[in-house]
Scaffold this motif. Sequence first.
Motif, PDB file in Angstrom:
ATOM      1  N   GLU A   1       0.761  -1.205   0.069  1.00  0.00           N
ATOM      2  CA  GLU A   1       0.117  -0.050   0.108  1.00  0.00           C
ATOM      3  C   GLU A   1       0.840   1.256  -0.010  1.00  0.00           C
ATOM      4  O   GLU A   1       0.580   2.210  -0.727  1.00  0.00           O
ATOM      5  CB  GLU A   1      -1.127   0.003   1.256  1.00  0.00           C
ATOM      6  N   THR A   2       2.009   1.170   0.798  1.00  0.00           N
ATOM      7  CA  THR A   2       2.923   2.363   0.756  1.00  0.00           C
ATOM      8  C   THR A   2       3.415   2.797  -0.730  1.00  0.00           C
ATOM      9  O   THR A   2       3.539   3.840  -1.257  1.00  0.00           O
ATOM     10  CB  THR A   2       3.936   2.342   1.681  1.00  0.00           C
ATOM     11  N   ASP A   3       4.092   1.590  -1.416  1.00  0.00           N
ATOM     12  CA  ASP A   3       4.220   1.888  -2.752  1.00  0.00           C
ATOM     13  C   ASP A   3       3.156   2.237  -3.596  1.00  0.00           C
ATOM     14  O   ASP A   3       3.459   3.013  -4.424  1.00  0.00           O
ATOM     15  CB  ASP A   3       4.789   0.164  -3.555  1.00  0.00           C
TER      16      ASP A   3
ATOM     17  N   ALA B   1      13.647   6.802   3.363  1.00  0.00           N
ATOM     18  CA  ALA B   1      12.750   5.650   2.917  1.00  0.00           C
ATOM     19  C   ALA B   1      12.049   5.706   1.684  1.00  0.00           C
ATOM     20  O   ALA B   1      11.965   4.819   0.920  1.00  0.00           O
ATOM     21  CB  ALA B   1      11.806   5.359   4.126  1.00  0.00           C
ATOM     22  N   CYS B   2      11.683   7.074   1.317  1.00  0.00           N
ATOM     23  CA  CYS B   2      10.924   7.186  -0.129  1.00  0.00           C
ATOM     24  C   CYS B   2      11.996   6.771  -0.913  1.00  0.00           C
ATOM     25  O   CYS B   2      11.776   6.138  -2.303  1.00  0.00           O
ATOM     26  CB  CYS B   2      10.580   8.572  -0.232  1.00  0.00           C
ATOM     27  N   TRP B   3      13.165   7.455  -0.820  1.00  0.00           N
ATOM     28  CA  TRP B   3      14.364   7.091  -2.097  1.00  0.00           C
ATOM     29  C   TRP B   3      14.498   5.748  -2.197  1.00  0.00           C
ATOM     30  O   TRP B   3      14.751   5.404  -3.229  1.00  0.00           O
ATOM     31  CB  TRP B   3      15.451   8.020  -1.445  1.00  0.00           C
ATOM     32  N   ARG B   4      14.762   5.011  -0.994  1.00  0.00           N
ATOM     33  CA  ARG B   4      15.124   3.659  -1.196  1.00  0.00           C
ATOM     34  C   ARG B   4      13.851   2.583  -1.949  1.00  0.00           C
ATOM     35  O   ARG B   4      14.179   1.894  -2.648  1.00  0.00           O
ATOM     36  CB  ARG B   4      15.233   2.919   0.117  1.00  0.00           C
TER      37      ARG B   4
ATOM     38  N   GLU C   1       6.419  13.279   3.191  1.00  0.00           N
ATOM     39  CA  GLU C   1       5.081  13.839   4.152  1.00  0.00           C
ATOM     40  C   GLU C   1       4.139  13.368   3.511  1.00  0.00           C
ATOM     41  O   GLU C   1       3.041  12.804   4.384  1.00  0.00           O
ATOM     42  CB  GLU C   1       5.221  15.436   3.990  1.00  0.00           C
ATOM     43  N   ALA C   2       3.705  13.317   2.387  1.00  0.00           N
ATOM     44  CA  ALA C   2       2.280  12.775   1.981  1.00  0.00           C
ATOM     45  C   ALA C   2       2.176  11.262   2.116  1.00  0.00           C
ATOM     46  O   ALA C   2       1.063  10.850   2.457  1.00  0.00           O
ATOM     47  CB  ALA C   2       2.433  12.959   0.355  1.00  0.00           C
ATOM     48  N   VAL C   3       3.146  10.320   2.095  1.00  0.00           N
ATOM     49  CA  VAL C   3       2.929   9.006   2.351  1.00  0.00           C
ATOM     50  C   VAL C   3       3.347   8.652   3.799  1.00  0.00           C
ATOM     51  O   VAL C   3       3.375   7.412   4.261  1.00  0.00           O
ATOM     52  CB  VAL C   3       3.805   8.112   1.323  1.00  0.00           C
ATOM     53  N   HIS C   4       3.961   9.426   4.474  1.00  0.00           N
ATOM     54  CA  HIS C   4       4.144   9.437   6.103  1.00  0.00           C
ATOM     55  C   HIS C   4       5.449   8.232   6.182  1.00  0.00           C
ATOM     56  O   HIS C   4       5.504   7.359   6.782  1.00  0.00           O
ATOM     57  CB  HIS C   4       3.005   8.735   6.732  1.00  0.00           C
TER      58      HIS C   4
ATOM     59  N   ILE D   1       3.196   5.878  -3.127  1.00  0.00           N
ATOM     60  CA  ILE D   1       4.096   6.418  -3.739  1.00  0.00           C
ATOM     61  C   ILE D   1       3.996   6.898  -5.352  1.00  0.00           C
ATOM     62  O   ILE D   1       4.050   7.869  -5.741  1.00  0.00           O
ATOM     63  CB  ILE D   1       5.294   5.872  -3.410  1.00  0.00           C
ATOM     64  N   LEU D   2       3.603   5.669  -5.955  1.00  0.00           N
ATOM     65  CA  LEU D   2       3.337   5.667  -7.221  1.00  0.00           C
ATOM     66  C   LEU D   2       2.147   6.423  -7.785  1.00  0.00           C
ATOM     67  O   LEU D   2       2.508   7.237  -8.767  1.00  0.00           O
ATOM     68  CB  LEU D   2       3.009   3.990  -7.708  1.00  0.00           C
ATOM     69  N   SER D   3       1.323   6.558  -6.913  1.00  0.00           N
ATOM     70  CA  SER D   3       0.211   7.614  -7.035  1.00  0.00           C
ATOM     71  C   SER D   3       0.538   8.829  -7.253  1.00  0.00           C
ATOM     72  O   SER D   3       0.416   9.693  -8.132  1.00  0.00           O
ATOM     73  CB  SER D   3      -0.945   7.270  -6.059  1.00  0.00           C
ATOM     74  N   HIS D   4       1.395   9.316  -6.143  1.00  0.00           N
ATOM     75  CA  HIS D   4       2.126  10.658  -6.300  1.00  0.00           C
ATOM     76  C   HIS D   4       2.913  11.068  -7.432  1.00  0.00           C
ATOM     77  O   HIS D   4       2.812  12.101  -7.871  1.00  0.00           O
ATOM     78  CB  HIS D   4       2.428  11.088  -4.697  1.00  0.00           C
ATOM     79  N   LEU D   5       3.687  10.121  -7.820  1.00  0.00           N
ATOM     80  CA  LEU D   5       4.711  10.064  -8.565  1.00  0.00           C
ATOM     81  C   LEU D   5       4.074  10.348 -10.056  1.00  0.00           C
ATOM     82  O   LEU D   5       4.609  10.888 -10.873  1.00  0.00           O
ATOM     83  CB  LEU D   5       5.923   8.991  -8.811  1.00  0.00           C
ATOM     84  N   GLN D   6       3.011   9.305 -10.144  1.00  0.00           N
ATOM     85  CA  GLN D   6       2.375   9.576 -11.664  1.00  0.00           C
ATOM     86  C   GLN D   6       1.590  10.640 -11.681  1.00  0.00           C
ATOM     87  O   GLN D   6       1.414  11.472 -12.785  1.00  0.00           O
ATOM     88  CB  GLN D   6       1.251   8.363 -11.594  1.00  0.00           C
ATOM     89  N   HIS D   7       1.121  11.470 -10.940  1.00  0.00           N
ATOM     90  CA  HIS D   7       0.408  12.812 -10.707  1.00  0.00           C
ATOM     91  C   HIS D   7       1.636  13.993 -11.031  1.00  0.00           C
ATOM     92  O   HIS D   7       1.324  14.946 -11.630  1.00  0.00           O
ATOM     93  CB  HIS D   7      -0.305  13.037  -9.300  1.00  0.00           C
TER      94      HIS D   7
END
Length: 152
Positions: free
Chosen positions: A6-8, A36-39, A28-31, A11-17
């Motif tokens: 669900e976290t991925d 951790a986001c970068w990894r 911040e958006a995905v907590h 992340i993918l939803s935000h990056l697609q947008h």
Amino acid sequence: MHTIDETDRRILSHLQHDASISLDALGEAVHLSRNACWRRIKALESAGVISSRVTLLDPDSLGLGLMVFMMIRTSAHAPDWLEMFKKATRAMPEVLGVYRMTGDLDYLIRARVADMADYDRLYQALIRRVPLSDVSASFVMEQIKDTHELPL
């Protein structure tokens, strides 16, 4: 196959947008923390889930206001013909997508051109490079929805 949690998905939803979102804002958006986001992004890239990051351009601003769908029928279905067709369409920057179809059509081409004269140049260039049985075209009058975002 990479397992998407669900976290991925978030992340993918935000990056697609918006692929230009900063790691801090994404975290911040995905907590998650920035690291951790970068990894996770690097793991998704390595797994091929993220295939590229691009900038989408406004075609009207660039004088490419006419979208056309070209319906292609061919009597040739040999591998060498297909390679010639692939090579020709891949070399034409106006051609945005080429799809091999089931049913009555053999191929569908999606292209962006400036106007009808520009479409005719594209059509003439294509039939010079590849023998085709039939080409018909439909021109987009109104774009109601066009997205690159996949449902997650």
